[in-house]
Design a protein around this motif. Structure first.
Motif, short mmCIF file in Angstrom:
data_model
loop_
_atom_site.label_atom_id
_atom_site.label_comp_id
_atom_site.label_asym_id
_atom_site.label_seq_id
_atom_site.Cartn_x
_atom_site.Cartn_y
_atom_site.Cartn_z
N LYS A 3 1.11 -1.44 -0.01
CA LYS A 3 -0.27 -0.24 -0.20
C LYS A 3 0.97 1.12 0.45
O LYS A 3 0.61 2.12 -0.24
CB LYS A 3 -1.29 0.17 1.16
CG LYS A 3 -1.86 -0.94 1.29
CD LYS A 3 -3.34 -0.44 2.24
CE LYS A 3 -3.89 -2.39 2.68
NZ LYS A 3 -5.23 -1.51 3.61
N LEU A 4 2.03 0.52 0.46
CA LEU A 4 2.78 2.19 0.56
C LEU A 4 4.13 2.44 -0.76
O LEU A 4 5.27 3.12 -0.91
CB LEU A 4 4.12 2.28 1.56
CG LEU A 4 3.23 2.43 2.80
CD1 LEU A 4 4.01 2.61 4.05
CD2 LEU A 4 2.12 3.94 2.92
N ASP A 11 0.57 9.40 -7.55
CA ASP A 11 1.79 10.26 -6.76
C ASP A 11 1.77 11.55 -7.70
O ASP A 11 1.76 12.36 -7.13
CB ASP A 11 2.40 9.20 -6.38
CG ASP A 11 2.61 8.58 -5.01
OD1 ASP A 11 1.66 8.77 -4.14
OD2 ASP A 11 2.97 6.95 -5.06
N CYS A 63 11.08 9.41 -4.19
CA CYS A 63 9.73 7.79 -3.63
C CYS A 63 9.94 7.37 -4.53
O CYS A 63 9.36 5.77 -3.89
CB CYS A 63 8.74 9.08 -3.36
SG CYS A 63 7.67 9.89 -2.13
N TRP A 71 2.22 10.02 -0.78
CA TRP A 71 0.92 10.92 -0.67
C TRP A 71 1.04 9.97 0.87
O TRP A 71 0.60 11.42 2.27
CB TRP A 71 -0.36 9.78 -1.19
CG TRP A 71 -0.18 8.26 -0.89
CD1 TRP A 71 -0.61 7.60 -1.83
CD2 TRP A 71 -0.51 8.01 0.50
NE1 TRP A 71 -0.35 6.65 -1.61
CE2 TRP A 71 -0.72 6.23 0.26
CE3 TRP A 71 -0.94 8.26 1.86
CZ2 TRP A 71 -0.77 5.60 1.05
CZ3 TRP A 71 -1.01 6.79 2.50
CH2 TRP A 71 -0.90 5.28 2.64
N SER A 72 2.09 9.52 0.49
CA SER A 72 2.40 9.12 2.86
C SER A 72 3.36 10.20 3.25
O SER A 72 2.79 10.22 4.76
CB SER A 72 3.15 7.48 2.69
OG SER A 72 4.51 7.95 2.27
N ALA A 75 0.71 12.15 4.48
CA ALA A 75 -0.22 10.88 6.26
C ALA A 75 1.09 11.38 7.17
O ALA A 75 0.62 11.84 8.33
CB ALA A 75 -0.02 9.68 5.59
#
Length: 199
Positions: A3-4, A11, A63, A71-72, A75
């Motif tokens: 998921k990451l 992205d 990334c 997107w993490s 978060a």
């Protein structure tokens, strides 16, 4: 961990939207006349745009190389903001603080830290007086040593003070002004009237 993983379909658009939001904000912010700094941020706008674009391109590349979702990062910033808010006695909604603080620091870095480095000295002579000294200046006259937009520097009796225009008027360097009041730790000045020639 799947998921990451870096997902270009998610992205890349997210990074593009974020950069666009920063550039839009930069354009609006640089046009304001009430920015609390004597630095001309409008002249730094082109470089600021390039810097923030380069920052996000580099973040995307990192990334992509480590296969980590862009997107993490958002978060993580929310989580950091939430932790800070809870430690300082705030509530869970304070998580937005992380994003706000990061955006503020990115803007400051992009423009060369115009607000964190407050009212830098713009001349080789004289010194910036501390705010505690400036309450005694009411009634004194001086000359602006930098443009007032509406804040800047004024030389009074050989010393340079950080001041603000009393009525928000934008003044050029070299204008003769009088200190008319002292408000929120800063002297406020007004343009001296031109002398009349009665001869």
């Amino acid at each position: 961990m799947e998921k990451l993983a870096f997902a270009p379909m998610i992205d890349l658009p997210l990074a593009g939207i974020t950069v666009s939001a920063f550039v839009w904000h930069f354009n609006r912010w640089a046009g304001h006349h009430d920015i609390d700094t004597s630095i001309d941020v409008a002249s730094r706008l082109p470089v600021a745009r390039l810097r923030v674009i380069a920052l996000f391109v580099c973040a995307l590349l990192v990334c992509w190389l480590v296969n980590f979702a862009f997107w993490s990062i958002f978060a993580l910033l929310l989580g950091i903001g939430m932790a800070v808010a809870l430690v300082t006695g705030g509530d869970v909604d304070g998580g937005v603080f992380g994003l706000w603080a990061a955006a503020y620091l990115i803007r400051e870095w992009s423009f060369g830290f115009p607000q964190l480095v407050l009212h830098p000295q713009t001349h080789d002579t004289g010194s910036i007086a501390s705010p505690a000294d400036t309450g005694e200046l009411v009634g004194k006259s001086g000359v602006t040593t930098s443009p007032l937009r509406p804040t800047g520097d004024v030389e009074i009796d050989g010393v340079i003070y950080s001041v603000a225009s009393a009525d928000g008027q934008l003044l050029d360097s070299g204008a003769r002004v009088t200190v008319t009041s002292y408000h929120n730790g800063r002297s406020c000045v007004s343009l001296m009237p031109e002398p009349h020639d009665d001869g």
